[in-house]
Design a protein around this motif. Sequence first.
Motif, PDB file in Angstrom:
ATOM      1  N   LEU A 126       0.839  -1.200   0.000  1.00 37.85           N
ATOM      2  CA  LEU A 126       0.000   0.000   0.000  1.00 37.85           C
ATOM      3  C   LEU A 126       0.873   1.249   0.000  1.00 37.85           C
ATOM      4  CD1 LEU A 126      -2.713   1.535   0.316  1.00 37.85           C
ATOM      5  CD2 LEU A 126      -2.487   1.204   2.800  1.00 37.85           C
ATOM      6  N   TYR A 127       1.901   1.240   0.817  1.00 32.28           N
ATOM      7  CA  TYR A 127       2.789   2.404   0.949  1.00 32.28           C
ATOM      8  C   TYR A 127       3.489   2.715  -0.373  1.00 32.28           C
ATOM      9  CZ  TYR A 127       6.580   5.386   2.634  1.00 32.28           C
ATOM     10  OH  TYR A 127       7.463   6.431   2.814  1.00 32.28           O
ATOM     11  N   TYR A 128       3.969   1.676  -1.061  1.00 28.26           N
ATOM     12  CA  TYR A 128       4.754   1.882  -2.264  1.00 28.26           C
ATOM     13  C   TYR A 128       3.932   1.933  -3.552  1.00 28.26           C
ATOM     14  CZ  TYR A 128       9.098   1.254   0.351  1.00 28.26           C
ATOM     15  OH  TYR A 128      10.138   1.409   1.232  1.00 28.26           O
ATOM     16  N   PHE A 129       2.810   1.203  -3.605  1.00 27.35           N
ATOM     17  CA  PHE A 129       2.098   1.060  -4.883  1.00 27.35           C
ATOM     18  C   PHE A 129       0.612   1.411  -4.818  1.00 27.35           C
ATOM     19  CE2 PHE A 129       5.457  -2.265  -4.618  1.00 27.35           C
ATOM     20  CZ  PHE A 129       6.329  -1.728  -5.563  1.00 27.35           C
ATOM     21  N   ASN A 130       0.120   1.900  -3.673  1.00 29.42           N
ATOM     22  CA  ASN A 130      -1.275   2.323  -3.527  1.00 29.42           C
ATOM     23  C   ASN A 130      -2.248   1.173  -3.819  1.00 29.42           C
ATOM     24  OD1 ASN A 130      -3.266   4.124  -2.861  1.00 29.42           O
ATOM     25  ND2 ASN A 130      -2.947   5.480  -4.575  1.00 29.42           N
ATOM     26  N   LEU A 131      -3.347   1.412  -4.555  1.00 33.35           N
ATOM     27  CA  LEU A 131      -4.389   0.404  -4.742  1.00 33.35           C
ATOM     28  C   LEU A 131      -3.869  -0.853  -5.430  1.00 33.35           C
ATOM     29  CD1 LEU A 131      -7.326  -0.575  -4.692  1.00 33.35           C
ATOM     30  CD2 LEU A 131      -7.710   0.686  -6.823  1.00 33.35           C
ATOM     31  N   LYS A 132      -3.082  -0.687  -6.478  1.00 38.24           N
ATOM     32  CA  LYS A 132      -2.561  -1.873  -7.174  1.00 38.24           C
ATOM     33  C   LYS A 132      -1.709  -2.726  -6.243  1.00 38.24           C
ATOM     34  CE  LYS A 132      -2.669  -0.839 -12.103  1.00 38.24           C
ATOM     35  NZ  LYS A 132      -1.892  -0.764 -13.362  1.00 38.24           N
ATOM     36  N   GLY A 133      -0.963  -2.079  -5.368  1.00 36.64           N
ATOM     37  CA  GLY A 133      -0.150  -2.808  -4.405  1.00 36.64           C
ATOM     38  C   GLY A 133      -0.990  -3.641  -3.459  1.00 36.64           C
ATOM     39  N   VAL A 134      -2.103  -3.061  -2.985  1.00 36.27           N
ATOM     40  CA  VAL A 134      -3.019  -3.779  -2.101  1.00 36.27           C
ATOM     41  C   VAL A 134      -3.587  -5.006  -2.810  1.00 36.27           C
ATOM     42  CG1 VAL A 134      -5.226  -3.644  -0.887  1.00 36.27           C
ATOM     43  CG2 VAL A 134      -3.613  -1.744  -0.740  1.00 36.27           C
ATOM     44  N   LEU A 135      -3.990  -4.821  -4.050  1.00 35.66           N
ATOM     45  CA  LEU A 135      -4.570  -5.933  -4.810  1.00 35.66           C
ATOM     46  C   LEU A 135      -3.545  -7.046  -5.034  1.00 35.66           C
ATOM     47  CD1 LEU A 135      -6.697  -3.951  -7.442  1.00 35.66           C
ATOM     48  CD2 LEU A 135      -7.440  -4.942  -5.270  1.00 35.66           C
ATOM     49  N   PHE A 136      -2.299  -6.681  -5.323  1.00 38.87           N
ATOM     50  CA  PHE A 136      -1.253  -7.698  -5.481  1.00 38.87           C
ATOM     51  C   PHE A 136      -0.984  -8.411  -4.147  1.00 38.87           C
ATOM     52  CE2 PHE A 136      -0.126  -5.923  -9.623  1.00 38.87           C
ATOM     53  CZ  PHE A 136       0.252  -7.073 -10.306  1.00 38.87           C
ATOM     54  N   ALA A 137      -1.009  -7.679  -3.042  1.00 41.18           N
ATOM     55  CA  ALA A 137      -0.807  -8.295  -1.725  1.00 41.18           C
ATOM     56  C   ALA A 137      -1.906  -9.316  -1.427  1.00 41.18           C
ATOM     57  CB  ALA A 137      -0.773  -7.218  -0.645  1.00 41.18           C
ATOM     58  N   ILE A 138      -3.133  -9.010  -1.838  1.00 39.40           N
ATOM     59  CA  ILE A 138      -4.259  -9.924  -1.605  1.00 39.40           C
ATOM     60  C   ILE A 138      -4.065 -11.233  -2.359  1.00 39.40           C
ATOM     61  CG2 ILE A 138      -6.724 -10.284  -2.039  1.00 39.40           C
ATOM     62  CD1 ILE A 138      -7.105  -7.280  -1.419  1.00 39.40           C
ATOM     63  N   ILE A 139      -3.599 -11.164  -3.617  1.00 40.14           N
ATOM     64  CA  ILE A 139      -3.445 -12.408  -4.376  1.00 40.14           C
ATOM     65  C   ILE A 139      -2.248 -13.221  -3.892  1.00 40.14           C
ATOM     66  CG2 ILE A 139      -4.529 -11.354  -6.402  1.00 40.14           C
ATOM     67  CD1 ILE A 139      -1.761 -11.407  -7.755  1.00 40.14           C
ATOM     68  N   LEU A 140      -1.314 -12.576  -3.185  1.00 45.19           N
ATOM     69  CA  LEU A 140      -0.148 -13.301  -2.663  1.00 45.19           C
ATOM     70  C   LEU A 140      -0.401 -13.919  -1.294  1.00 45.19           C
ATOM     71  CD1 LEU A 140       2.769 -10.885  -3.683  1.00 45.19           C
ATOM     72  CD2 LEU A 140       2.187 -13.081  -4.719  1.00 45.19           C
ATOM     73  N   SER A 141      -1.505 -13.552  -0.647  1.00 45.08           N
ATOM     74  CA  SER A 141      -1.776 -14.060   0.708  1.00 45.08           C
ATOM     75  C   SER A 141      -1.905 -15.587   0.772  1.00 45.08           C
ATOM     76  CB  SER A 141      -3.022 -13.386   1.296  1.00 45.08           C
ATOM     77  OG  SER A 141      -4.158 -13.622   0.500  1.00 45.08           O
ATOM     78  N   PRO A 142      -2.482 -16.278  -0.242  1.00 46.10           N
ATOM     79  CA  PRO A 142      -2.505 -17.749  -0.186  1.00 46.10           C
ATOM     80  C   PRO A 142      -1.104 -18.364  -0.184  1.00 46.10           C
ATOM     81  CG  PRO A 142      -4.111 -16.968  -1.787  1.00 46.10           C
ATOM     82  CD  PRO A 142      -3.271 -15.788  -1.393  1.00 46.10           C
ATOM     83  N   LEU A 143      -0.169 -17.720  -0.878  1.00 45.44           N
ATOM     84  CA  LEU A 143       1.210 -18.212  -0.892  1.00 45.44           C
ATOM     85  C   LEU A 143       1.833 -18.102   0.495  1.00 45.44           C
ATOM     86  CD1 LEU A 143       3.653 -19.249  -2.482  1.00 45.44           C
ATOM     87  CD2 LEU A 143       4.191 -16.862  -3.061  1.00 45.44           C
ATOM     88  N   ILE A 144       1.569 -16.999   1.165  1.00 46.51           N
ATOM     89  CA  ILE A 144       2.058 -16.822   2.537  1.00 46.51           C
ATOM     90  C   ILE A 144       1.459 -17.875   3.451  1.00 46.51           C
ATOM     91  CG2 ILE A 144       1.990 -15.278   4.541  1.00 46.51           C
ATOM     92  CD1 ILE A 144       2.112 -12.933   2.572  1.00 46.51           C
ATOM     93  N   SER A 145       0.153 -18.099   3.324  1.00 44.28           N
ATOM     94  CA  SER A 145      -0.523 -19.097   4.148  1.00 44.28           C
ATOM     95  C   SER A 145       0.075 -20.485   3.933  1.00 44.28           C
ATOM     96  CB  SER A 145      -2.018 -19.110   3.810  1.00 44.28           C
ATOM     97  OG  SER A 145      -2.701 -20.090   4.552  1.00 44.28           O
ATOM     98  N   PHE A 146       0.379 -20.817   2.685  1.00 51.49           N
ATOM     99  CA  PHE A 146       0.963 -22.120   2.365  1.00 51.49           C
ATOM    100  C   PHE A 146       2.319 -22.303   3.045  1.00 51.49           C
ATOM    101  CE2 PHE A 146       3.608 -24.672  -0.647  1.00 51.49           C
ATOM    102  CZ  PHE A 146       2.960 -25.885  -0.466  1.00 51.49           C
ATOM    103  N   VAL A 147       3.152 -21.286   3.020  1.00 52.40           N
ATOM    104  CA  VAL A 147       4.468 -21.353   3.661  1.00 52.40           C
ATOM    105  C   VAL A 147       4.321 -21.541   5.174  1.00 52.40           C
ATOM    106  CG1 VAL A 147       6.576 -20.060   4.169  1.00 52.40           C
ATOM    107  CG2 VAL A 147       5.600 -20.004   1.867  1.00 52.40           C
ATOM    108  N   VAL A 148       3.371 -20.826   5.774  1.00 50.58           N
ATOM    109  CA  VAL A 148       3.147 -20.942   7.220  1.00 50.58           C
ATOM    110  C   VAL A 148       2.665 -22.339   7.581  1.00 50.58           C
ATOM    111  CG1 VAL A 148       1.769 -20.091   9.168  1.00 50.58           C
ATOM    112  CG2 VAL A 148       2.729 -18.480   7.522  1.00 50.58           C
TER     113      VAL A 148
END
Length: 414
Positions: free
Chosen positions: A162-184
């Motif tokens: 969000l800090y670096y890329f605003n709305l597009k950054g938030v949307l990219f972070a959302i699609i990467l959350s399953p990858l984070i969950s998988f690693v955890v």
Amino acid sequence: MTSLNAVVIIIRLIISIFVQRLLAVTLGEAGIAKIGQLRNLVQMLTSTSSLGIFNGIVKYVSENENDTKQLSKLFSSAFLFGAVGSIISGVVLFFNADYISVRLFGDAAFVNLIKCLSLLPPVIGLNRILYGLINGLSDYKKHAKIELGAYILSVVLLLIFLYYFNLKGVLFAIILSPLISFVVVLFIFFDKLKAHIKLQELSADFSFAKPLLAFTLMSFISTVLLNYIELDVRTTITDRINIEEAGYWTAMNFISKNYMVFSSSIFTLYVIPKFAKINTGSAFKKEVLYIYKTLLPLFGLGMLLVYVFRHLIIDIIYPNFEGLSELFKWQLLGDFVRLATLVISYQFLAKKMVWSFVITELISLGLFYGLSKYYVDIYGAEGVVMAHLYRYIIYFIIVIIAVWFYFKRNKKHV
């Protein structure tokens, strides 16, 4: 289990309040609406990437926890489903990225986002299968650690983007959350995964494929179709009124999902495994009444407090969302009836009552879709939450009748 889950949910709520406020102030109603669109798409992928077999894995793991041969057969079928679902989901997303971007966000500026998301179905599908194992084993402590750890890491990533890329950054972070969950999941649950999923024992025995197909059908109705309808309703609000009204409804959904996640976690960890082992109507009724006496008063009190302090909640989480307060009454009433209904309807999943589930869920979704389309022209976004309440009142009656007929048909004393 309830106490442990409560701690996790409270921590998540505190973090979520901060994040939602930041998003609301930074991105406004339009940004919140677009985030809602993407979250619906990701939710659809959680089902399609594994062909919707999550609840089936929970059921069969709970029934065969100590039978390694049966578990090997189960996961042989599960990984086949995951492979097929992931390939189909990824291909559909990649080759329809332009259409999906326009459909979700109103323009083609997010094509690269959709194409990146098309690479993630294998991770999402495998993660869903592993979560099914965790829930089937009812390992409450590790489940709580995974949920909290994955959530915190996802939030950190979202704030950075969000800090670096605003709305597009938030949307990219959302699609990467399953990858984070998988690693955890791998980090916390690796030893138990190795104990219950023995890769060397997986084979071409797909005897669980047919039983799991029933859960594929049910998941398509309850997850894919539901999220598609939410997407379409949000688009309807945007087209017929404006995107700000769509943002109000999305914000109300976020608040609702934050307190409803407590009940859904308990249901997957406790109710499905419990109902799977109950074979008489009298035992089922006793368990339902116990859950009602234990949970409904707590949720009722909590929802009452949410309504009383709704203006404070709006000021804290969604400042300047002036049209949001009108939605609380209908949403809270609908969620309370929904909670009472879900307790009983989980019998459909526990006993694999496929057609009962499909028919009642289609009626429920049809009611919500039709009533939303009708009331949105009259009451705006408030009409959608009115439809939410009316739908669950009717659905509650239908579910009771369906379960009563199940026990009567099987001549099991109610």
